[in-house]
Design an enzyme around this catalytic site. Sequence first.
Site, PDB file in Angstrom:
ATOM      1  N   ASP A  28       0.872  -1.165   0.000  1.00 29.20           N
ATOM      2  CA  ASP A  28       0.000   0.000   0.000  1.00 29.20           C
ATOM      3  C   ASP A  28       0.920   1.229   0.000  1.00 29.20           C
ATOM      4  O   ASP A  28       2.143   1.085   0.131  1.00 29.20           O
ATOM      5  CB  ASP A  28      -0.890  -0.038   1.245  1.00 29.20           C
ATOM      6  CG  ASP A  28      -1.730   1.213   1.396  1.00 29.20           C
ATOM      7  OD1 ASP A  28      -2.371   1.628   0.417  1.00 29.20           O
ATOM      8  OD2 ASP A  28      -1.734   1.791   2.506  1.00 29.20           O
ATOM      9  N   ASP A  30      -0.084   5.141   1.262  1.00 29.24           N
ATOM     10  CA  ASP A  30      -0.285   6.010   2.429  1.00 29.24           C
ATOM     11  C   ASP A  30      -0.230   5.209   3.727  1.00 29.24           C
ATOM     12  O   ASP A  30      -0.962   4.228   3.887  1.00 29.24           O
ATOM     13  CB  ASP A  30      -1.647   6.714   2.347  1.00 29.24           C
ATOM     14  CG  ASP A  30      -1.645   7.874   1.370  1.00 29.24           C
ATOM     15  OD1 ASP A  30      -0.916   8.842   1.614  1.00 29.24           O
ATOM     16  OD2 ASP A  30      -2.374   7.806   0.367  1.00 29.24           O
ATOM     17  N   ASP A 189      -1.512  -0.844   6.040  1.00 29.55           N
ATOM     18  CA  ASP A 189      -1.626  -0.182   7.340  1.00 29.55           C
ATOM     19  C   ASP A 189      -3.060   0.106   7.767  1.00 29.55           C
ATOM     20  O   ASP A 189      -3.276   0.612   8.863  1.00 29.55           O
ATOM     21  CB  ASP A 189      -0.863   1.152   7.316  1.00 29.55           C
ATOM     22  CG  ASP A 189      -1.653   2.227   6.579  1.00 29.55           C
ATOM     23  OD1 ASP A 189      -2.013   3.244   7.201  1.00 29.55           O
ATOM     24  OD2 ASP A 189      -1.935   2.038   5.385  1.00 29.55           O
TER      25      ASP A 189
END
Length: 251
Positions: A28, A30, A189
Amino acid sequence: MTAPSGENSTESSSSLATLAPLQAVLFDVDGTLCDSDPLHYYAFREMLLEIGYNGGVPVDEEWFIKTIAGKHNDDIASALFPDDQERGLKFCDDKEAMFRRLVKEQLKPIDGVYKVKKWIEDRGLKRAAVTNAPRLNAELIIEILGLKDFFDVVIIGSECERAKPNPDPYLKALELLKVSKEHTFIFEDSFSGIKAGVAAGMPVVGLATRNPPHVLMEAKPAFLIKDYEDSKLWAALEEIDKKSGATTTAV
């Protein structure tokens, strides 16, 4: 089996070893490559304050995590302006422009990300960035972090049939990289990102960058790490090396 977030468990470490020989690692963007959530939160808070959202009371970080973090802008627009999707999408576009201005000045990589980058490069593994962020954001972040030449492909949620938490973006990454889910794992995250990876049939290493560990655990990651320096991660990578003959280059 999933280990509690704070536990340096052998089961956690060995949960990735079944992937050997490893072919690819998916990331991922961000909150996974960089600690960008504070910049997103700041942009949303300031812009919502300007339009008097929430009765003029600034939104807090708990609200941000619950309503915004990891979600696609279409869903964010609907949550913020349920009766006016067009206004919501315009607001999100303006917010992304503000975010990109902040990113140029304040972006910081997650600790250890370049150490993991080297580990992946040394083994000749394929890699993709898979994100719900708009392409302009994702490519800007990747460029600022010096990872433009690292990624083979960048997959954007809105360019797939369905964005995360659906598995489509991760399935598309497997297809474009021509690798198997049986030999690939993911770094994520957010709850929606981990959910997407698990739904795509791959183990997900969750980063407890900003989102609460107990929330991330509900999405069933293989295990959680604080950052890329975490000993749990390196124990797991060492297990992969042992099982695949260490220095062999992935096909």
